[in-house]
Design a protein around this motif. Structure first.
Motif, PDB file in Angstrom:
ATOM      1  N   ALA A  63       4.860   3.248  -6.731  1.00 33.10           N
ATOM      2  CA  ALA A  63       5.639   2.012  -6.795  1.00 33.10           C
ATOM      3  C   ALA A  63       4.717   0.809  -7.015  1.00 33.10           C
ATOM      4  O   ALA A  63       5.043  -0.108  -7.793  1.00 33.10           O
ATOM      5  N   HIS A  64       3.572   0.808  -6.362  1.00 35.68           N
ATOM      6  CA  HIS A  64       2.578  -0.262  -6.541  1.00 35.68           C
ATOM      7  C   HIS A  64       2.080  -0.285  -7.985  1.00 35.68           C
ATOM      8  O   HIS A  64       2.044  -1.352  -8.622  1.00 35.68           O
TER       9      HIS A  64
ATOM     10  N   SER B  93       0.560  10.625  -9.294  1.00 36.70           N
ATOM     11  CA  SER B  93       0.162   9.739  -8.208  1.00 36.70           C
ATOM     12  C   SER B  93      -0.451  10.541  -7.071  1.00 36.70           C
ATOM     13  O   SER B  93      -1.521  10.201  -6.551  1.00 36.70           O
TER      14      SER B  93
ATOM     15  N   ARG C 283       4.719  -1.667 -10.306  1.00 40.72           N
ATOM     16  CA  ARG C 283       4.854  -3.132 -10.230  1.00 40.72           C
ATOM     17  C   ARG C 283       3.777  -3.840 -11.044  1.00 40.72           C
ATOM     18  O   ARG C 283       4.009  -4.926 -11.572  1.00 40.72           O
TER      19      ARG C 283
ATOM     20  N   GLU D 230       2.730  -4.614   2.529  1.00 37.78           N
ATOM     21  CA  GLU D 230       2.987  -4.021   1.212  1.00 37.78           C
ATOM     22  C   GLU D 230       1.683  -3.761   0.467  1.00 37.78           C
ATOM     23  O   GLU D 230       0.810  -4.629   0.400  1.00 37.78           O
ATOM     24  N   LEU D 231       1.576  -2.572  -0.115  1.00 38.02           N
ATOM     25  CA  LEU D 231       0.410  -2.208  -0.919  1.00 38.02           C
ATOM     26  C   LEU D 231       0.403  -3.050  -2.189  1.00 38.02           C
ATOM     27  O   LEU D 231       1.364  -3.016  -2.964  1.00 38.02           O
TER      28      LEU D 231
ATOM     29  N   GLN E  75       0.907   9.183   0.740  1.00 37.23           N
ATOM     30  CA  GLN E  75       1.391   7.860   0.365  1.00 37.23           C
ATOM     31  C   GLN E  75       1.638   7.741  -1.143  1.00 37.23           C
ATOM     32  O   GLN E  75       1.741   6.644  -1.692  1.00 37.23           O
TER      33      GLN E  75
ATOM     34  N   ARG F 124      -3.336  -4.417   1.517  1.00 37.14           N
ATOM     35  CA  ARG F 124      -1.942  -4.714   1.849  1.00 37.14           C
ATOM     36  C   ARG F 124      -1.803  -6.190   2.220  1.00 37.14           C
ATOM     37  O   ARG F 124      -2.672  -6.755   2.878  1.00 37.14           O
TER      38      ARG F 124
ATOM     39  N   GLU G 141       4.194   8.136  -3.111  1.00 36.86           N
ATOM     40  CA  GLU G 141       5.379   7.411  -3.574  1.00 36.86           C
ATOM     41  C   GLU G 141       5.142   5.897  -3.519  1.00 36.86           C
ATOM     42  O   GLU G 141       5.447   5.170  -4.468  1.00 36.86           O
ATOM     43  N   GLU G 142       4.571   5.436  -2.422  1.00 38.53           N
ATOM     44  CA  GLU G 142       4.244   4.014  -2.285  1.00 38.53           C
ATOM     45  C   GLU G 142       3.205   3.595  -3.327  1.00 38.53           C
ATOM     46  O   GLU G 142       3.301   2.523  -3.925  1.00 38.53           O
ATOM     47  N   PHE G 143       2.218   4.452  -3.570  1.00 39.55           N
ATOM     48  CA  PHE G 143       1.169   4.164  -4.541  1.00 39.55           C
ATOM     49  C   PHE G 143       1.762   4.053  -5.947  1.00 39.55           C
ATOM     50  O   PHE G 143       1.437   3.132  -6.702  1.00 39.55           O
TER      51      PHE G 143
END
Length: 190
Positions: A26-27, A51, A30, A77-78, A20, A73, A22-24
């Motif tokens: 992005a979080h 990451s 943000r 969304e994380l 995960q 979440r 890539e998602e981490f």
């Protein structure tokens, strides 16, 4: 993947794993500025490889029964995470921590998520003392410690150099008997 409900607002707590990354990232992107006010994580997680390395380190801690990371979440969304940064089952001690991106602040997510994590640490892993280390300037995190029924044990004056300034660090804790008395025997699951 499993998820644990954090209440009737749809928030959930679940594992964070290296796949995960890539998602981490992005979080973290943000919330980079907000998270970085008191937490060095944005200085460590700067690209996809870092990451992945961060999440891999926690996967290894989990496999060694020495730590844990769980994502928070909202609507899938994380938006944050809680961790057992350290965990020593033999000694019965752990240090919990957290972060959120700005969109998730003020909803009680950290308090609810840490409650699940501490329930698991005390109930499943036999942890006797859970610590919460926090900058004296981080009022929201201190409020979490209070809501969780933790006791302020100490202020370590100017013990933490961060971004060019020395910060006072407060050490808060809760002991297993106190936790059980205040929280009963809820099912754990982190």
């Amino acid at each position: 993947m499993y998820a644990i409900s954090l209440g009737d607002d749809g928030a959930e707590l679940g594992p964070l794993e290296p796949w995960q990354a890539e998602e981490f990232l992005a979080h973290i992107d943000r919330g980079r500025e907000y998270i970085g006010r008191f937490n060095g994580l944005p200085d460590v997680v700067t690209d996809l490889e870092s990451s992945r390395a961060f999440l891999r380190a926690y996967a290894e801690k989990s496999a060694a029964d020495a730590g844990r990371i769980c994502g928070i979440r909202r609507e899938g969304e994380l938006v944050g995470a809680v961790i057992l940064r350290t965990m020593d089952v033999t000694e019965g001690t752990a240090e919990a921590g957290c972060w959120l991106e700005p969109s998730a602040v003020g909803r009680g997510l950290v308090t609810r998520a840490v409650r699940v994590l501490v329930d698991w640490a005390v109930g499943e892993r036999g942890i006797h003392r859970v610590e919460w280390w926090v900058s004296s300037d981080n009022a929201p995190s201190i409020a979490v410690a209070r809501r969780l029924g933790m006791t302020k044990d100490a202020v370590l004056r100017e013990s933490y150099p961060y971004r060019g300034k020395r910060h006072d660090m407060e050490v808060w804790s809760v002991l297993a008997p106190e936790w059980r008395t205040a929280n009963g025997d809820r099912p754990s699951g982190a």
